[in-house]
Design an enzyme around this catalytic site. Sequence first.
Site, short mmCIF file in Angstrom:
data_model
loop_
_atom_site.label_atom_id
_atom_site.label_comp_id
_atom_site.label_asym_id
_atom_site.label_seq_id
_atom_site.Cartn_x
_atom_site.Cartn_y
_atom_site.Cartn_z
N SER A 97 0.85 -1.19 0.00
CA SER A 97 0.00 0.00 0.00
C SER A 97 0.89 1.25 0.00
O SER A 97 2.09 1.16 0.24
CB SER A 97 -0.92 0.00 1.22
N VAL A 153 13.98 -1.73 0.23
CA VAL A 153 15.26 -1.05 0.06
C VAL A 153 15.81 -1.34 -1.33
O VAL A 153 16.30 -2.43 -1.60
CB VAL A 153 16.27 -1.46 1.14
N GLY A 207 5.82 4.50 -13.17
CA GLY A 207 5.46 3.83 -11.93
C GLY A 207 6.60 3.67 -10.96
O GLY A 207 6.51 2.91 -9.99
N GLU A 210 7.31 7.61 -6.19
CA GLU A 210 6.32 7.37 -5.16
C GLU A 210 5.03 8.13 -5.50
O GLU A 210 5.03 9.10 -6.26
CB GLU A 210 6.83 7.85 -3.80
N ASP A 221 12.39 9.22 0.89
CA ASP A 221 12.42 7.80 0.49
C ASP A 221 13.80 7.22 0.76
O ASP A 221 13.93 6.12 1.29
CB ASP A 221 12.06 7.67 -0.99
N LYS A 225 14.92 4.23 3.62
CA LYS A 225 15.72 3.06 3.32
C LYS A 225 16.96 3.01 4.21
O LYS A 225 17.36 1.93 4.67
CB LYS A 225 16.10 3.06 1.84
#
Length: 339
Positions: A97, A153, A207, A210, A221, A225
Amino acid sequence: MIIKTALVGLGSVNKNLLTILINKQERLQRDHGICFQIVCVSDSSGVAVNPDGFEAQAIINQKNAGKRASSFQGFRKGASIQDVLEDTKIDLIFEASPVDLKIGEPGLGITRKALSMGISVVLANKGPVTLAYEELQNLARGSGAALEMSATVCGGLPILNIGRRDLIAADINKLQGIFNSTSNFILDEMATGRSYDDALAEAQERGIAEADPSLDVGGWDTANKLVIIANSILGQTVTLKDVDVTGIEKITEADLKAAQTEGKQIKLVAKYENDQLSVAPIALPQDSFLAHCTGWEMAVELHTDIYGIMYHKLWEREPVPTAASMLRDAANIFETKNK
């Protein structure tokens, strides 16, 4: 072995996962003795359940046609995944999700509930383990469920697996890497004169970016990670507040050109050294490993006490390797249980 499986999130990652499951079904059964039966699907519209299993291609077709879980046969109006876990046999959740860094929902609540019930979870969603890594690990240990997260990650680049499985007894003294291909692509394109907005639009179309692109360009992001890496393989107990984060929003074409004239490349670099964690644009020498991480590539550089210095790189323009990493995690969970 039939693994009764729930898909949480029906975006590009889980749709690509479904395609892989279709294409590799015979090989998974032959080489690993496992078969995934999709008994539950969920997106922002709600949850649908079929105890006998949804047909994977039908799920893809319906999503490609613009339909949501609420239009699937077996839709449970007003129900949540947590409700479904109470009355439906589920062995595994693929959780992909959208990332939420404030409260981690819906992924965090779903992961908590599943692990507390002994249901294994494979994450592509970084939010739960960024916000509650230790809590979730304790839940998994207490119930005997598995929690795997290599897809969180750098997609298909197995940084966590390398650190946990292959660097036995090692101390990682320094780690630095480029963990966000969207930002890397944007910086490279801007250096050629392409606009920031145009490069970001392509990343979103593919895609890769984010759902909230500020997570990519703002460095969050990458910081997510780095937090996961720190907790998983660096022996740290940290959260996002422990990372000094600067994004690429203020980097201009002029900055990139100026660095090039000095024989350098500006990259968004995650770094761990002397127990300090940071994410920031850095002008790297042109002949360095990370400077050669271009476009859709991601990379990590590991300095260890007994295994030397390692360099790993991945080219990932589409979310297929991320989806494949989820499959890898699931296969490792259930093959281990079969042995």
